[in-house]
Design an enzyme around this catalytic site. Structure first.
Site, PDB file in Angstrom:
ATOM      1  CG  HIS A 145      -1.660   4.063   4.016  1.00 14.28           C
ATOM      2  ND1 HIS A 145      -2.550   3.480   4.895  1.00 14.28           N
ATOM      3  CD2 HIS A 145      -1.072   3.056   3.331  1.00 14.28           C
ATOM      4  CE1 HIS A 145      -2.512   2.165   4.739  1.00 14.28           C
ATOM      5  NE2 HIS A 145      -1.632   1.882   3.791  1.00 14.28           N
ATOM      6  CD  GLU A 173      -8.188  17.732  13.331  1.00 17.09           C
ATOM      7  OE1 GLU A 173      -9.192  17.361  13.999  1.00 17.09           O
ATOM      8  OE2 GLU A 173      -7.012  17.624  13.740  1.00 17.09           O
ATOM      9  CB  SER A 190      -0.939   0.014   1.217  1.00 17.59           C
ATOM     10  OG  SER A 190      -0.204  -0.051   2.418  1.00 17.59           O
TER      11      SER A 190
END
Length: 264
Positions: free
Chosen positions: A195, A179, A12
């Site tokens: 990531h 957020e 990933s």
């Protein structure tokens, strides 16, 4: 000039992301921004270890398509370290055994394997000290690279230095920290220590491209933008249906129907 290709095998941290997962970006998704006259074919898939990538036919697909003179960049470790789900490998055991299969497979077809260590996760303790959860995997890759004479790009060591300089707070701007309400794809927000967002992925890809040039794995005319800023807005994401189609198609020796519902 011969049209050549750069195949990417990885997890990933490397894979190209669909629009539904933006602003998450893998470094393989943006490597083409630093390369010209060669096509980057990003076959990396999220959730893959060196074991599962091969066992699910993804290495077979690459080897069915790779040609003499092409490059195969191999980057695993983030998933290899996870026990208990059939993807785990021991650093100096199965991990090295599986990596050998990538090397021999590429060389048997006249292509050139290159090892790229995984960038480190973002893990800091309560005192701001950075941890290195990848442990021995980068060392195991380095050892195997030396024994097999495989070019070695140590993205892990480079990333550790950058993460430490950025610190616990600064690295939140590189990783997928959002957020609630900041992005429609993550309405509840997200705190992802694995990531990257565009800036982090772009600089990782820039490092890889610079090392490819420094080690003369491609001649200088193949490179561009190595010292030029690239705006995050330039990053492109796959349409979701294209992403799903490529996920199903890039499995050698198996049909998409056999693999549907099992791929990550």
């Amino acid at each position: 000039m011969r049209h050549m290709r750069i195949f990417l095998a990885g997890d990933s941290s490397v894979t190209s992301r669909p629009q539904s997962m933006a602003p998450m970006v893998g470094w393989g998704q943006v490597l083409q921004m630093f390369i010209r006259y060669a096509e980057v074919i990003n076959a990396a898939r999220a959730g893959s270890s060196s074991r599962s990538f091969k066992e699910r036919g993804r290495l077979d697909w690459i080897l069915e398509n790779i040609a003499p003179g092409d490059l195969l960049l191999v980057s695993f470790g983030l998933i290899d370290m996870k026990p208990g789900d059939g993807r785990f490998t021991e650093p100096f055991g199965d991990y090295q055994w599986f990596l050998r299969q990538y090397v021999h497979g590429a060389r048997d077809r006249g292509a050139h394997p290159v090892f790229v260590t995984s960038h480190e996760r973002r893990v800091f303790d309560d005192h701001g000290n950075m941890r290195r959860p990848l442990g021995l995997y980068p060392t195991a890759m380095r050892e195997l690279a030396m024994s097999l004479n495989v070019p070695f790009l140590d993205l892990n060591a480079w990333s550790v230095d950058w993460w430490r300089r950025a610190g616990a707070q600064g690295t939140k701007e590189l990783f997928l920290y959002l957020e609630a309400g900041e992005h429609p794809n993550y309405p509840d927000g997200i705190a992802d220590n694995t990531h990257l967002r565009a800036h982090g992925a772009l600089e990782c890809a820039r490092f890889v491209a610079r090392r490819l040039r420094a080690q003369a794995l491609l001649t200088p005319e193949y490179f561009r933008n190595l010292d030029e800023p690239i705006p995050e807005s330039a990053v492109e994401f796959l349409d979701d249906h294209v992403f799903e189609q490529l996920t199903k198609e890039r499995v050698g020796g198996r049909t998409a129907a056999q693999e549907s519902g099992t791929l990550r």
